[in-house]
Every structure is written in structure tokens, then in C-alpha cells.
Design a protein around this motif. Sequence first.
Motif, PDB file in Angstrom:
ATOM      1  N   VAL A 121      38.314  39.426  43.088  1.00  0.00           N
ATOM      2  CA  VAL A 121      39.271  39.484  44.199  1.00  0.00           C
ATOM      3  C   VAL A 121      40.490  40.319  43.792  1.00  0.00           C
ATOM      4  CG1 VAL A 121      40.882  38.132  45.605  1.00  0.00           C
ATOM      5  CG2 VAL A 121      38.558  37.290  45.216  1.00  0.00           C
ATOM      6  N   LYS A 122      41.011  40.072  42.595  1.00  0.00           N
ATOM      7  CA  LYS A 122      42.185  40.819  42.121  1.00  0.00           C
ATOM      8  C   LYS A 122      41.868  42.305  41.992  1.00  0.00           C
ATOM      9  CE  LYS A 122      43.193  38.651  38.354  1.00  0.00           C
ATOM     10  NZ  LYS A 122      43.949  38.364  37.114  1.00  0.00           N
ATOM     11  N   LYS A 123      40.685  42.618  41.494  1.00  0.00           N
ATOM     12  CA  LYS A 123      40.301  44.021  41.344  1.00  0.00           C
ATOM     13  C   LYS A 123      40.244  44.705  42.698  1.00  0.00           C
ATOM     14  CE  LYS A 123      36.656  47.005  39.511  1.00  0.00           C
ATOM     15  NZ  LYS A 123      35.330  47.068  38.856  1.00  0.00           N
ATOM     16  N   THR A 124      39.659  44.008  43.677  1.00  0.00           N
ATOM     17  CA  THR A 124      39.581  44.569  45.026  1.00  0.00           C
ATOM     18  C   THR A 124      40.974  44.779  45.607  1.00  0.00           C
ATOM     19  OG1 THR A 124      37.455  43.473  45.416  1.00  0.00           O
ATOM     20  CG2 THR A 124      38.688  44.206  47.356  1.00  0.00           C
ATOM     21  N   ARG A 125      41.859  43.815  45.393  1.00  0.00           N
ATOM     22  CA  ARG A 125      43.230  43.939  45.904  1.00  0.00           C
ATOM     23  C   ARG A 125      43.950  45.104  45.252  1.00  0.00           C
ATOM     24  NH1 ARG A 125      45.228  37.582  45.672  1.00  0.00           N
ATOM     25  NH2 ARG A 125      43.934  36.812  47.408  1.00  0.00           N
ATOM     26  N   ASP A 126      43.777  45.251  43.927  1.00  0.00           N
ATOM     27  CA  ASP A 126      44.437  46.347  43.215  1.00  0.00           C
ATOM     28  C   ASP A 126      43.920  47.692  43.704  1.00  0.00           C
ATOM     29  OD1 ASP A 126      45.852  44.502  41.755  1.00  0.00           O
ATOM     30  OD2 ASP A 126      44.567  44.602  39.990  1.00  0.00           O
ATOM     31  N   GLU A 127      42.606  47.785  43.918  1.00  0.00           N
ATOM     32  CA  GLU A 127      42.029  49.035  44.403  1.00  0.00           C
ATOM     33  C   GLU A 127      42.539  49.359  45.798  1.00  0.00           C
ATOM     34  OE1 GLU A 127      37.864  48.343  44.118  1.00  0.00           O
ATOM     35  OE2 GLU A 127      37.739  48.857  41.983  1.00  0.00           O
ATOM     36  N   GLU A 128      42.665  48.342  46.639  1.00  0.00           N
ATOM     37  CA  GLU A 128      43.158  48.551  47.996  1.00  0.00           C
ATOM     38  C   GLU A 128      44.628  48.986  47.965  1.00  0.00           C
ATOM     39  OE1 GLU A 128      43.114  48.663  52.187  1.00  0.00           O
ATOM     40  OE2 GLU A 128      41.564  48.717  50.637  1.00  0.00           O
ATOM     41  N   THR A 129      45.416  48.369  47.085  1.00  0.00           N
ATOM     42  CA  THR A 129      46.822  48.754  46.955  1.00  0.00           C
ATOM     43  C   THR A 129      46.950  50.194  46.481  1.00  0.00           C
ATOM     44  OG1 THR A 129      47.482  46.471  46.456  1.00  0.00           O
ATOM     45  CG2 THR A 129      48.996  48.221  45.793  1.00  0.00           C
ATOM     46  N   ALA A 130      46.123  50.563  45.488  1.00  0.00           N
ATOM     47  CA  ALA A 130      46.149  51.926  44.959  1.00  0.00           C
ATOM     48  C   ALA A 130      45.727  52.929  46.033  1.00  0.00           C
ATOM     49  CB  ALA A 130      45.237  52.035  43.738  1.00  0.00           C
ATOM     50  N   ARG A 131      44.737  52.565  46.838  1.00  0.00           N
ATOM     51  CA  ARG A 131      44.263  53.445  47.902  1.00  0.00           C
ATOM     52  C   ARG A 131      45.356  53.683  48.941  1.00  0.00           C
ATOM     53  NH1 ARG A 131      42.579  53.175  52.888  1.00  0.00           N
ATOM     54  NH2 ARG A 131      42.863  50.922  52.969  1.00  0.00           N
TER      55      ARG A 131
END
Length: 241
Positions: A121-131
Amino acid sequence: MDYVEEQKGEIEALESIYYGDLQILATEPLHKFSVPIKSEEYDPEIENTGLSCDLVFTYTPKYPEESPEISIENSENFEDQYETELLDFLREQVQENLGMVMIFTLVSSAQEWLNVRFEEVKKTRDEETARKLKEEEEAERKRFEGTRVTVETFLKWKVKFEDETGITKKREISEKEGKKLTGRELFMTDYTLNESDLKFLEDGDAVKVDESLFQDLDDLDLDDEDDEDFDPNNFSDGSTD
């Protein structure tokens, strides 16, 4: 196997291991109890931080030689599919441990499952934030960069500009009347001038200066101080009192 004794002994051990957390929900006809689990970063005071739930177990008459009943309650921050996925995972663990008391193993495995899932979940959130950040930076860059000018886009703009400002109509009238155009009007009406200037900019040719044209300047006497007859007090602008 004495199933009752096996179950009673496990309950006593679990109450010691999860002291204060394990809750006995029923003892008749069979024991039913719950154990809370949570991911390592779970914080009830901060929204969407970690995962948590209660695992509810109910012994069956022949447990541990058959599977206990398992359900999930009070889940927090779970996605829609998490409960189903966790239950499927626990059923696999049950099949690997049939014949042995297994509640501690199931709780520990479920705990680890939550940790792994929340890392995803954290990885997905970080990727979404970076995007999103990249998109914002790209939009900001484009906002300052504007549209790149080419010969084609400039000429299209020029035609539209002339039509909107009336230059096209004025040129047509001037051509009919044989009126000589000003330099500015000539520039606005002669496309070859535009193309030659843009071609010059595209080629990136450096401006070269013929220094020989300025060599004779060294021979000119431009210093007033060398003129002995020059008297600034006698200078007159030709006006009369």
C-alpha cells in the motif's frame, strides 16, 4: 486424541501469550474467541496508517484434526478484497497444520500478511505521489515554456494577425491604389522577409564583422584636447541675445 483437552490447553496458552488482548466470546457449546492483529505502523490516531482487524476463531468438535472456523471483524483501512484474500491465506495455513494446535501460527502468519500488504500500500501511495508531482512539474514547465515557434506556426499566426488587425485589407487597398508601403508595412506584407529572418535564426549563423572597415578610424583626430585653438568659452550656438 482428546479434542477437549487439546482445545482447553491451547486456550490457556493463548490467554497467557495475548494477555489483555484475547477475548473469550463463548465457551458453550465450543470455545469462540478473538485476537486483534495490526501491521507494525498502525496508529489509530492517524488516518490510513497501517492495517488492523480482529481474527475470530471458533473451535469445531474435532479441532485440531479439522479446521477451526475463522472470520474477520472490525477491519480498519482494508481494501474491499483484503478480507477475502486474508481468509484464503489462512485456510492454506490451516491445511499445512492440521493435527496440531495452530491458532498461534495462524495469528502470527496473519500478522505478517498485514505487514506485507501495507508495504505494498505504501509503495503504491509513494508511486502515485511521485506521478502526480511529475505531472505538476511537467505542467509548470510547459506553462513557462509556451509553444515552440517554427516557420510554419509563425506564418500561420501572421496570417491570422493580419486578418484580425486589418493589415490584409490595407495591403489589398494599397496594391490597388499603387500606394508605396512603409518599411513596417513592407515587413508585414512580404513573407520572404519573414522566412529569411527565421531561416537565419534556425541556422544559428554567427554575425561576422569585417574589422578592416574600422581600421581607418585610428587615423581620425577625435580628441578635442589636442586642438590647441579650441576654446570651449568661445563656443557659440549661433543664437543672439
